[in-house]
Write an enzyme that holds these catalytic residues in place. Sequence first.
Site, PDB file in Angstrom:
ATOM      1  CB  CYS A 115      -0.937   0.012   1.205  1.00 22.67           C
ATOM      2  SG  CYS A 115      -2.258  -1.184   1.055  1.00 22.67           S
TER       3      CYS A 115
HETATM    4  C1  UDX Z   1      -0.927  -0.287   5.556  1.00 24.97           C
HETATM    5  C2  UDX Z   1      -1.888   0.588   6.378  1.00 24.97           C
HETATM    6  O1  UDX Z   1      -1.466   0.567   7.756  1.00 24.97           O
HETATM    7  C3  UDX Z   1      -3.318   0.123   6.217  1.00 24.97           C
HETATM    8  O2  UDX Z   1      -4.199   0.967   6.946  1.00 24.97           O
HETATM    9  C4  UDX Z   1      -3.638   0.195   4.722  1.00 24.97           C
HETATM   10  O3  UDX Z   1      -4.957  -0.067   4.428  1.00 24.97           O
HETATM   11  C5  UDX Z   1      -2.693  -0.723   3.945  1.00 24.97           C
HETATM   12  O4  UDX Z   1      -1.347  -0.297   4.206  1.00 24.97           O
HETATM   13  P1  UDX Z   1       0.286  -2.635   5.813  1.00 24.97           P
HETATM   14  O5  UDX Z   1       0.875  -2.371   4.467  1.00 24.97           O
HETATM   15  O6  UDX Z   1      -0.286  -3.981   6.102  1.00 24.97           O
HETATM   16  O7  UDX Z   1      -0.906  -1.596   6.109  1.00 24.97           O
HETATM   17  O8  UDX Z   1       1.447  -2.389   6.864  1.00 24.97           O
HETATM   18  P2  UDX Z   1       1.796  -1.444   8.091  1.00 24.97           P
HETATM   19  O9  UDX Z   1       1.674  -2.218   9.348  1.00 24.97           O
HETATM   20  O10 UDX Z   1       1.058  -0.179   8.025  1.00 24.97           O
HETATM   21  O11 UDX Z   1       3.370  -1.188   7.817  1.00 24.97           O
HETATM   22  C6  UDX Z   1       3.841  -0.697   6.577  1.00 24.97           C
HETATM   23  C7  UDX Z   1       5.349  -0.577   6.549  1.00 24.97           C
HETATM   24  O12 UDX Z   1       5.794   0.477   7.372  1.00 24.97           O
HETATM   25  C8  UDX Z   1       6.118  -1.813   7.006  1.00 24.97           C
HETATM   26  O13 UDX Z   1       7.197  -2.020   6.117  1.00 24.97           O
HETATM   27  C9  UDX Z   1       6.638  -1.428   8.384  1.00 24.97           C
HETATM   28  O14 UDX Z   1       7.839  -2.085   8.699  1.00 24.97           O
HETATM   29  C10 UDX Z   1       6.862   0.065   8.211  1.00 24.97           C
HETATM   30  N1  UDX Z   1       6.789   0.836   9.468  1.00 24.97           N
HETATM   31  C11 UDX Z   1       5.617   0.898  10.163  1.00 24.97           C
HETATM   32  C12 UDX Z   1       7.886   1.558   9.906  1.00 24.97           C
HETATM   33  O15 UDX Z   1       8.955   1.539   9.278  1.00 24.97           O
HETATM   34  N2  UDX Z   1       7.782   2.326  11.042  1.00 24.97           N
HETATM   35  C13 UDX Z   1       6.632   2.408  11.748  1.00 24.97           C
HETATM   36  O16 UDX Z   1       6.624   3.130  12.756  1.00 24.97           O
HETATM   37  C14 UDX Z   1       5.520   1.672  11.305  1.00 24.97           C
END
Ligand code: UDX
Length: 423
Positions: free
Chosen positions: A263
Amino acid sequence: MKIAVVGGGYVGLVTGTCLAGIGHTVTIIEIDPEKVRAINTGKTPIFEPGLEDLLKKNASVRLHAEPGYGAVAGADIVFICVGTPPAADGSADLSFIRSAGMSIGNALKGTEPYCAVVTKSTVPPGTTENVVQPLVLKASGKTLQSIGFVMNPEFLREGRAVEDFMHPDRIVIGSSDRKAGDIVAAAYQPLAAPVIRTGIAAAEMIKYTSNAFLATKISFSNEIGNICKRLGIDVYEVMKGVGLDPRIGPLFLNAGAGFGGSCFPKDVAALTALAKERGEEPLLLAAALAINERQPHRMVALLEEKIGPVSGKRIAVLGLAFKDNTDDIRDSRAIPVIRELLEKGAGIVAFDPMASENMRRIFPEIEYFPSAAGALTGADGCLVMTEWPEFSSLDREFDLMAHKVIIEGRRILSCKEKEGICW
Ligand code: UDX
Protein backbone atom coordinates in the site's frame (compact mmCIF):
# COMPACT_ATOMS: atom_id res chain seq x y z
CA MET A 1 -28.16 -8.78 3.22
CA LYS A 2 -27.10 -10.46 0.00
CA ILE A 3 -23.62 -9.26 -0.89
CA ALA A 4 -21.37 -9.96 -3.88
CA VAL A 5 -17.64 -9.28 -3.60
CA VAL A 6 -15.72 -8.96 -6.86
CA GLY A 7 -12.17 -10.23 -6.36
CA GLY A 8 -10.97 -12.94 -3.97
CA GLY A 9 -7.57 -11.37 -3.37
CA TYR A 10 -6.38 -10.07 -0.05
CA VAL A 11 -8.99 -7.32 0.45
CA GLY A 12 -11.90 -9.21 -1.17
CA LEU A 13 -11.30 -12.40 0.79
CA VAL A 14 -10.99 -10.64 4.15
CA THR A 15 -13.98 -8.39 3.41
CA GLY A 16 -16.19 -11.23 2.13
CA THR A 17 -15.31 -13.59 4.96
CA CYS A 18 -15.84 -10.95 7.65
CA LEU A 19 -19.15 -9.80 6.10
CA ALA A 20 -20.31 -13.44 6.23
CA GLY A 21 -19.01 -13.55 9.82
CA ILE A 22 -21.34 -10.71 10.81
CA GLY A 23 -24.37 -12.42 9.30
CA HIS A 24 -24.57 -11.53 5.60
CA THR A 25 -24.88 -13.98 2.72
CA VAL A 26 -21.79 -13.45 0.62
CA THR A 27 -20.60 -14.60 -2.80
CA ILE A 28 -16.98 -13.93 -3.73
CA ILE A 29 -16.50 -13.65 -7.49
CA GLU A 30 -13.03 -14.86 -8.39
CA ILE A 31 -11.63 -16.00 -11.73
CA ASP A 32 -8.82 -18.18 -10.34
CA PRO A 33 -10.33 -21.71 -9.99
CA GLU A 34 -7.69 -22.66 -7.39
CA LYS A 35 -8.79 -19.80 -5.14
CA VAL A 36 -12.49 -20.62 -5.69
CA ARG A 37 -11.88 -24.22 -4.64
CA ALA A 38 -9.79 -23.17 -1.62
CA ILE A 39 -12.42 -20.69 -0.38
CA ASN A 40 -15.30 -23.17 -0.83
CA THR A 41 -13.46 -25.81 1.17
CA GLY A 42 -12.66 -23.40 3.97
CA LYS A 43 -8.97 -22.94 3.20
CA THR A 44 -7.35 -19.52 2.92
CA PRO A 45 -5.11 -18.99 -0.09
CA ILE A 46 -3.30 -16.31 1.97
CA PHE A 47 -1.89 -16.24 5.49
CA GLU A 48 -3.90 -13.97 7.79
CA PRO A 49 -4.42 -14.64 11.51
CA GLY A 50 -8.04 -15.53 12.36
CA LEU A 51 -9.14 -15.70 8.71
CA GLU A 52 -9.11 -19.47 8.29
CA ASP A 53 -11.27 -20.03 11.40
CA LEU A 54 -13.83 -17.54 10.19
CA LEU A 55 -13.73 -18.99 6.66
CA LYS A 56 -14.22 -22.55 7.97
CA LYS A 57 -17.24 -21.45 10.00
CA ASN A 58 -18.89 -19.73 7.04
CA ALA A 59 -17.75 -21.53 3.87
CA SER A 60 -20.68 -23.26 2.16
CA VAL A 61 -23.02 -21.81 4.81
CA ARG A 62 -23.12 -18.06 4.29
CA LEU A 63 -20.06 -17.76 2.06
CA HIS A 64 -19.49 -19.09 -1.44
CA ALA A 65 -16.98 -18.40 -4.17
CA GLU A 66 -17.65 -18.77 -7.88
CA PRO A 67 -16.06 -17.64 -11.12
CA GLY A 68 -19.14 -16.01 -12.72
CA TYR A 69 -20.98 -12.76 -11.96
CA GLY A 70 -24.39 -14.46 -11.44
CA ALA A 71 -24.60 -13.46 -7.77
CA VAL A 72 -24.52 -9.75 -8.73
CA ALA A 73 -28.13 -10.01 -9.92
CA GLY A 74 -30.19 -9.94 -6.73
CA ALA A 75 -27.38 -8.61 -4.51
CA ASP A 76 -28.16 -5.66 -2.22
CA ILE A 77 -24.52 -4.59 -2.39
CA VAL A 78 -21.66 -5.36 -4.78
CA PHE A 79 -18.17 -4.58 -3.44
CA ILE A 80 -15.39 -4.07 -5.99
CA CYS A 81 -12.18 -5.42 -4.45
CA VAL A 82 -9.85 -5.80 -7.43
CA GLY A 83 -6.21 -4.72 -7.65
CA THR A 84 -5.08 -1.26 -8.79
CA PRO A 85 -1.40 -2.01 -9.48
CA PRO A 86 1.08 0.74 -10.34
CA ALA A 87 1.60 1.58 -14.03
CA ALA A 88 5.11 2.44 -15.25
CA ASP A 89 4.74 6.13 -14.26
CA GLY A 90 3.48 5.27 -10.74
CA SER A 91 -0.16 6.07 -11.55
CA ALA A 92 -2.85 3.54 -10.64
CA ASP A 93 -3.66 1.03 -13.40
CA LEU A 94 -7.46 0.86 -13.51
CA SER A 95 -7.89 -1.96 -16.03
CA PHE A 96 -9.22 -4.44 -13.43
CA ILE A 97 -11.62 -1.77 -12.15
CA ARG A 98 -12.88 -1.20 -15.71
CA SER A 99 -13.47 -4.87 -16.45
CA ALA A 100 -15.20 -5.36 -13.07
CA GLY A 101 -17.46 -2.35 -13.81
CA MET A 102 -18.44 -3.76 -17.19
CA SER A 103 -19.10 -7.26 -15.86
CA ILE A 104 -21.19 -5.90 -12.97
CA GLY A 105 -23.20 -3.79 -15.43
CA ASN A 106 -23.83 -6.79 -17.69
CA ALA A 107 -24.94 -8.87 -14.72
CA LEU A 108 -27.38 -6.16 -13.60
CA LYS A 109 -29.06 -5.94 -17.03
CA GLY A 110 -32.78 -6.62 -16.70
CA THR A 111 -32.76 -7.07 -12.92
CA GLU A 112 -35.37 -5.44 -10.69
CA PRO A 113 -34.10 -4.59 -7.20
CA TYR A 114 -32.07 -1.53 -6.21
CA CYS A 115 -28.36 -2.29 -5.88
CA ALA A 116 -25.47 -0.36 -4.32
CA VAL A 117 -22.19 -0.73 -6.24
CA VAL A 118 -19.30 -0.01 -3.89
CA THR A 119 -15.65 0.64 -4.73
CA LYS A 120 -13.43 -0.75 -1.99
CA SER A 121 -10.23 -0.90 -4.04
CA THR A 122 -7.92 2.07 -3.52
CA VAL A 123 -8.57 4.32 -6.52
CA PRO A 124 -7.67 7.89 -7.51
CA PRO A 125 -10.34 10.46 -6.58
CA GLY A 126 -12.91 10.65 -9.36
CA THR A 127 -12.65 6.98 -10.37
CA THR A 128 -15.96 5.78 -8.91
CA GLU A 129 -17.93 8.62 -10.51
CA ASN A 130 -16.02 8.92 -13.79
CA VAL A 131 -15.02 5.32 -14.50
CA VAL A 132 -17.11 2.83 -12.48
CA GLN A 133 -20.47 4.61 -12.64
CA PRO A 134 -20.63 5.22 -16.43
CA LEU A 135 -19.41 1.68 -17.20
CA VAL A 136 -21.98 0.03 -14.92
CA LEU A 137 -24.84 2.25 -16.10
CA LYS A 138 -24.00 1.78 -19.78
CA ALA A 139 -23.58 -2.00 -19.59
CA SER A 140 -26.73 -2.46 -17.47
CA GLY A 141 -28.87 0.01 -19.40
CA LYS A 142 -30.07 1.36 -16.03
CA THR A 143 -30.17 4.79 -14.39
CA LEU A 144 -29.25 6.17 -10.97
CA GLN A 145 -32.84 5.36 -9.92
CA SER A 146 -32.00 1.68 -9.56
CA ILE A 147 -28.22 1.65 -8.97
CA GLY A 148 -26.38 3.75 -6.39
CA PHE A 149 -22.61 4.28 -6.25
CA VAL A 150 -20.50 4.37 -3.10
CA MET A 151 -16.81 4.51 -2.16
CA ASN A 152 -15.96 2.62 1.03
CA PRO A 153 -12.17 2.39 1.50
CA GLU A 154 -10.50 -0.40 3.45
CA PHE A 155 -8.00 0.25 6.22
CA LEU A 156 -6.80 -3.33 6.72
CA ARG A 157 -3.29 -3.95 7.94
CA GLU A 158 -1.75 -7.22 6.82
CA GLY A 159 -1.44 -9.57 9.77
CA ARG A 160 -4.25 -7.75 11.61
CA ALA A 161 -6.83 -7.53 8.84
CA VAL A 162 -9.62 -9.53 10.53
CA GLU A 163 -9.22 -7.53 13.74
CA ASP A 164 -9.13 -4.27 11.74
CA PHE A 165 -12.33 -5.27 9.90
CA MET A 166 -14.19 -6.31 13.05
CA HIS A 167 -13.01 -3.36 15.17
CA PRO A 168 -12.48 -0.45 12.79
CA ASP A 169 -11.61 2.99 14.13
CA ARG A 170 -13.92 4.42 11.47
CA ILE A 171 -16.01 3.34 8.51
CA VAL A 172 -15.88 5.83 5.65
CA ILE A 173 -18.90 5.84 3.35
CA GLY A 174 -18.75 8.22 0.40
CA SER A 175 -21.91 8.55 -1.67
CA SER A 176 -23.76 11.12 -3.69
CA ASP A 177 -27.00 9.22 -3.28
CA ARG A 178 -28.17 8.98 0.38
CA LYS A 179 -30.05 5.71 -0.24
CA ALA A 180 -26.95 3.83 -1.48
CA GLY A 181 -24.88 5.13 1.46
CA ASP A 182 -27.60 4.08 3.93
CA ILE A 183 -27.60 0.51 2.59
CA VAL A 184 -23.81 0.25 3.03
CA ALA A 185 -24.03 1.79 6.54
CA ALA A 186 -26.72 -0.77 7.42
CA ALA A 187 -24.45 -3.63 6.29
CA TYR A 188 -21.81 -2.50 8.80
CA GLN A 189 -24.34 -1.88 11.58
CA PRO A 190 -23.33 -5.04 13.58
CA LEU A 191 -19.83 -3.58 14.00
CA ALA A 192 -21.06 -0.55 15.99
CA ALA A 193 -18.16 1.57 14.70
CA PRO A 194 -18.14 5.33 14.03
CA VAL A 195 -19.38 6.00 10.49
CA ILE A 196 -18.18 9.01 8.51
CA ARG A 197 -20.42 10.01 5.60
CA THR A 198 -18.72 11.99 2.81
CA GLY A 199 -18.88 12.64 -0.91
CA ILE A 200 -17.53 9.91 -3.19
CA ALA A 201 -14.29 11.63 -4.25
CA ALA A 202 -13.61 12.74 -0.65
CA ALA A 203 -13.82 9.09 0.47
CA GLU A 204 -11.37 8.13 -2.28
CA MET A 205 -9.06 10.91 -1.12
CA ILE A 206 -9.36 9.89 2.56
CA LYS A 207 -7.73 6.57 1.73
CA TYR A 208 -4.82 8.12 -0.19
CA THR A 209 -4.38 10.80 2.45
CA SER A 210 -4.32 8.31 5.35
CA ASN A 211 -1.65 6.22 3.69
CA ALA A 212 0.35 9.26 2.53
CA PHE A 213 0.28 10.69 6.06
CA LEU A 214 1.39 7.41 7.66
CA ALA A 215 4.16 6.97 5.09
CA THR A 216 5.27 10.57 5.70
CA LYS A 217 5.22 9.98 9.46
CA ILE A 218 7.62 7.05 8.98
CA SER A 219 9.91 9.00 6.62
CA PHE A 220 9.86 11.94 9.04
CA SER A 221 10.93 9.60 11.86
CA ASN A 222 13.67 8.21 9.61
CA GLU A 223 14.94 11.71 8.81
CA ILE A 224 15.01 12.61 12.51
CA GLY A 225 16.67 9.22 13.15
CA ASN A 226 19.39 9.94 10.59
CA ILE A 227 20.07 13.31 12.25
CA CYS A 228 19.98 11.75 15.74
CA LYS A 229 22.54 9.17 14.67
CA ARG A 230 24.98 11.95 13.63
CA LEU A 231 24.39 13.62 17.00
CA GLY A 232 24.79 10.41 19.00
CA ILE A 233 21.20 10.59 20.28
CA ASP A 234 18.81 7.64 20.54
CA VAL A 235 15.88 8.47 18.22
CA TYR A 236 13.64 5.99 20.09
CA GLU A 237 14.08 8.00 23.31
CA VAL A 238 13.31 11.14 21.34
CA MET A 239 10.16 9.77 19.69
CA LYS A 240 8.90 8.44 23.02
CA GLY A 241 8.98 11.98 24.33
CA VAL A 242 7.55 13.42 21.12
CA GLY A 243 4.72 10.87 20.67
CA LEU A 244 3.12 11.60 24.02
CA ASP A 245 1.89 14.90 22.60
CA PRO A 246 -1.70 13.97 21.61
CA ARG A 247 -1.37 16.16 18.51
CA ILE A 248 1.40 13.81 17.31
CA GLY A 249 0.57 10.38 18.79
CA PRO A 250 2.95 7.53 19.62
CA LEU A 251 2.29 5.21 16.66
CA PHE A 252 4.25 4.98 13.39
CA LEU A 253 7.26 6.81 14.78
CA ASN A 254 9.55 3.78 14.56
CA ALA A 255 12.65 4.84 12.62
CA GLY A 256 14.46 2.21 10.57
CA ALA A 257 14.94 0.81 7.08
CA GLY A 258 11.73 2.40 5.76
CA PHE A 259 8.26 1.29 4.71
CA GLY A 260 7.32 -1.46 2.27
CA GLY A 261 4.19 -3.48 1.55
CA SER A 262 1.42 -3.40 -0.99
CA CYS A 263 0.00 0.00 0.00
CA PHE A 264 2.30 2.79 1.18
CA PRO A 265 4.83 2.90 -1.71
CA LYS A 266 2.14 2.35 -4.37
CA ASP A 267 -0.41 4.77 -2.95
CA VAL A 268 2.06 7.61 -2.34
CA ALA A 269 3.38 7.16 -5.91
CA ALA A 270 -0.17 7.14 -7.32
CA LEU A 271 -1.12 10.31 -5.40
CA THR A 272 2.09 11.98 -6.62
CA ALA A 273 1.34 10.98 -10.24
CA LEU A 274 -2.23 12.26 -9.92
CA ALA A 275 -1.07 15.58 -8.44
CA LYS A 276 1.49 16.06 -11.24
CA GLU A 277 -1.11 15.24 -13.88
CA ARG A 278 -3.18 18.13 -12.46
CA GLY A 279 -0.19 20.50 -12.49
CA GLU A 280 0.67 20.25 -8.79
CA GLU A 281 4.22 19.42 -7.61
CA PRO A 282 3.91 17.51 -4.30
CA LEU A 283 7.19 18.32 -2.50
CA LEU A 284 6.49 16.56 0.80
CA LEU A 285 5.28 13.32 -0.82
CA ALA A 286 8.35 13.28 -3.09
CA ALA A 287 10.57 13.69 -0.03
CA ALA A 288 8.73 10.89 1.83
CA LEU A 289 9.42 8.54 -1.09
CA ALA A 290 13.01 9.72 -1.58
CA ILE A 291 13.87 9.17 2.11
CA ASN A 292 12.30 5.72 1.86
CA GLU A 293 14.43 4.84 -1.17
CA ARG A 294 17.58 6.05 0.58
CA GLN A 295 17.24 4.16 3.88
CA PRO A 296 18.16 0.71 2.48
CA HIS A 297 21.31 2.16 0.86
CA ARG A 298 22.25 3.60 4.24
CA MET A 299 22.15 0.06 5.64
CA VAL A 300 24.69 -1.09 3.07
CA ALA A 301 26.82 2.07 3.53
CA LEU A 302 26.92 1.54 7.32
CA LEU A 303 27.92 -2.08 6.80
CA GLU A 304 30.74 -1.04 4.47
CA GLU A 305 31.90 1.53 7.01
CA LYS A 306 32.38 -1.37 9.44
CA ILE A 307 33.74 -4.16 7.24
CA GLY A 308 35.04 -2.38 4.14
CA PRO A 309 34.02 -3.37 0.59
CA VAL A 310 31.52 -6.23 0.68
CA SER A 311 32.83 -7.90 -2.48
CA GLY A 312 33.55 -11.57 -1.81
CA LYS A 313 32.18 -11.33 1.74
CA ARG A 314 29.38 -13.44 3.20
CA ILE A 315 26.51 -11.25 4.36
CA ALA A 316 23.57 -12.61 6.37
CA VAL A 317 20.21 -10.92 5.79
CA LEU A 318 17.73 -11.65 8.61
CA GLY A 319 14.15 -10.82 7.64
CA LEU A 320 12.83 -10.72 4.07
CA ALA A 321 9.11 -9.91 4.60
CA PHE A 322 8.11 -6.23 4.41
CA LYS A 323 7.07 -6.48 8.07
CA ASP A 324 6.61 -9.17 10.71
CA ASN A 325 3.85 -11.78 10.71
CA THR A 326 3.52 -12.05 6.96
CA ASP A 327 5.12 -13.86 4.03
CA ASP A 328 4.53 -10.81 1.85
CA ILE A 329 7.69 -9.35 0.33
CA ARG A 330 6.09 -6.66 -1.86
CA ASP A 331 8.35 -3.59 -1.78
CA SER A 332 10.20 -5.11 1.18
CA ARG A 333 13.21 -3.00 2.10
CA ALA A 334 15.23 -6.23 1.99
CA ILE A 335 14.94 -6.21 -1.83
CA PRO A 336 17.03 -3.07 -2.58
CA VAL A 337 19.52 -4.12 0.12
CA ILE A 338 20.03 -7.58 -1.41
CA ARG A 339 20.18 -6.10 -4.93
CA GLU A 340 22.90 -3.62 -3.96
CA LEU A 341 24.92 -6.23 -2.08
CA LEU A 342 24.75 -8.61 -5.05
CA GLU A 343 25.79 -5.83 -7.45
CA LYS A 344 28.77 -5.18 -5.19
CA GLY A 345 29.79 -8.86 -5.35
CA ALA A 346 28.75 -10.02 -1.87
CA GLY A 347 27.54 -13.56 -1.20
CA ILE A 348 24.13 -13.44 0.48
CA VAL A 349 22.74 -15.91 2.98
CA ALA A 350 19.22 -15.24 4.21
CA PHE A 351 16.67 -16.29 6.80
CA ASP A 352 13.02 -15.35 7.26
CA PRO A 353 10.45 -17.28 9.32
CA MET A 354 7.88 -17.13 6.48
CA ALA A 355 8.99 -15.26 3.38
CA SER A 356 11.98 -17.19 1.98
CA GLU A 357 10.01 -19.01 -0.73
CA ASN A 358 8.57 -15.73 -2.03
CA MET A 359 11.99 -14.07 -2.07
CA ARG A 360 13.51 -17.07 -3.86
CA ARG A 361 11.39 -16.14 -6.88
CA ILE A 362 13.14 -12.76 -7.11
CA PHE A 363 16.62 -13.83 -5.99
CA PRO A 364 17.09 -17.53 -6.82
CA GLU A 365 20.88 -17.05 -6.62
CA ILE A 366 21.08 -16.45 -2.88
CA GLU A 367 21.19 -19.12 -0.19
CA TYR A 368 18.16 -19.48 2.11
CA PHE A 369 18.44 -21.12 5.53
CA PRO A 370 15.69 -22.59 7.71
CA SER A 371 17.13 -20.89 10.82
CA ALA A 372 18.89 -17.68 11.78
CA ALA A 373 21.78 -19.73 13.16
CA GLY A 374 22.29 -21.37 9.74
CA ALA A 375 22.43 -18.04 7.95
CA LEU A 376 24.72 -16.46 10.55
CA THR A 377 27.30 -19.26 10.56
CA GLY A 378 30.53 -17.91 9.06
CA ALA A 379 28.99 -14.56 8.04
CA ASP A 380 31.17 -11.42 7.81
CA GLY A 381 28.24 -9.12 8.55
CA CYS A 382 24.53 -9.25 9.34
CA LEU A 383 21.69 -6.92 8.34
CA VAL A 384 18.33 -7.18 10.14
CA MET A 385 15.56 -6.05 7.78
CA THR A 386 12.26 -7.13 9.41
CA GLU A 387 10.79 -6.56 12.87
CA TRP A 388 10.08 -10.27 13.53
CA PRO A 389 9.49 -10.56 17.33
CA GLU A 390 11.49 -13.81 17.47
CA PHE A 391 14.62 -11.92 16.43
CA SER A 392 14.59 -10.27 19.85
CA SER A 393 15.71 -13.51 21.50
CA LEU A 394 18.65 -14.11 19.13
CA ASP A 395 21.90 -13.94 21.10
CA ARG A 396 24.39 -16.84 20.99
CA GLU A 397 23.51 -17.36 17.32
CA PHE A 398 25.56 -14.26 16.51
CA ASP A 399 28.66 -15.96 18.00
CA LEU A 400 28.57 -18.23 14.93
CA MET A 401 29.54 -15.30 12.70
CA ALA A 402 33.09 -15.03 11.35
CA HIS A 403 33.01 -11.30 12.20
CA LYS A 404 30.36 -10.07 14.59
CA VAL A 405 29.14 -6.97 12.76
CA ILE A 406 25.37 -6.63 13.21
CA ILE A 407 23.34 -3.77 11.75
CA GLU A 408 19.69 -3.37 12.65
CA GLY A 409 17.24 -1.84 10.20
CA ARG A 410 14.45 -2.43 12.76
CA ARG A 411 14.74 -1.87 16.50
CA ILE A 412 14.23 -5.48 17.54
CA LEU A 413 17.45 -7.16 18.77
CA SER A 414 18.35 -7.50 22.43
CA CYS A 415 21.93 -8.77 21.99
CA LYS A 416 24.78 -6.42 22.94
CA GLU A 417 26.99 -5.92 19.89
CA LYS A 418 24.78 -4.26 17.33
CA GLU A 419 24.31 -0.92 15.68
CA GLY A 420 21.07 0.60 14.39
CA ILE A 421 20.64 2.34 11.07
CA CYS A 422 19.44 5.50 12.88
CA TRP A 423 20.49 4.74 16.46
C1 UDX B 1 -0.93 -0.29 5.56
C2 UDX B 1 -1.89 0.59 6.38
O1 UDX B 1 -1.47 0.57 7.76
C3 UDX B 1 -3.32 0.12 6.22
O2 UDX B 1 -4.20 0.97 6.95
C4 UDX B 1 -3.64 0.20 4.72
O3 UDX B 1 -4.96 -0.07 4.43
C5 UDX B 1 -2.69 -0.72 3.95
O4 UDX B 1 -1.35 -0.30 4.21
P1 UDX B 1 0.29 -2.63 5.81
O5 UDX B 1 0.87 -2.37 4.47
O6 UDX B 1 -0.29 -3.98 6.10
O7 UDX B 1 -0.91 -1.60 6.11
O8 UDX B 1 1.45 -2.39 6.86
P2 UDX B 1 1.80 -1.44 8.09
O9 UDX B 1 1.67 -2.22 9.35
O10 UDX B 1 1.06 -0.18 8.02
O11 UDX B 1 3.37 -1.19 7.82
C6 UDX B 1 3.84 -0.70 6.58
C7 UDX B 1 5.35 -0.58 6.55
O12 UDX B 1 5.79 0.48 7.37
C8 UDX B 1 6.12 -1.81 7.01
O13 UDX B 1 7.20 -2.02 6.12
C9 UDX B 1 6.64 -1.43 8.38
O14 UDX B 1 7.84 -2.08 8.70
C10 UDX B 1 6.86 0.07 8.21
N1 UDX B 1 6.79 0.84 9.47
C11 UDX B 1 5.62 0.90 10.16
C12 UDX B 1 7.89 1.56 9.91
O15 UDX B 1 8.95 1.54 9.28
N2 UDX B 1 7.78 2.33 11.04
C13 UDX B 1 6.63 2.41 11.75
O16 UDX B 1 6.62 3.13 12.76
C14 UDX B 1 5.52 1.67 11.31
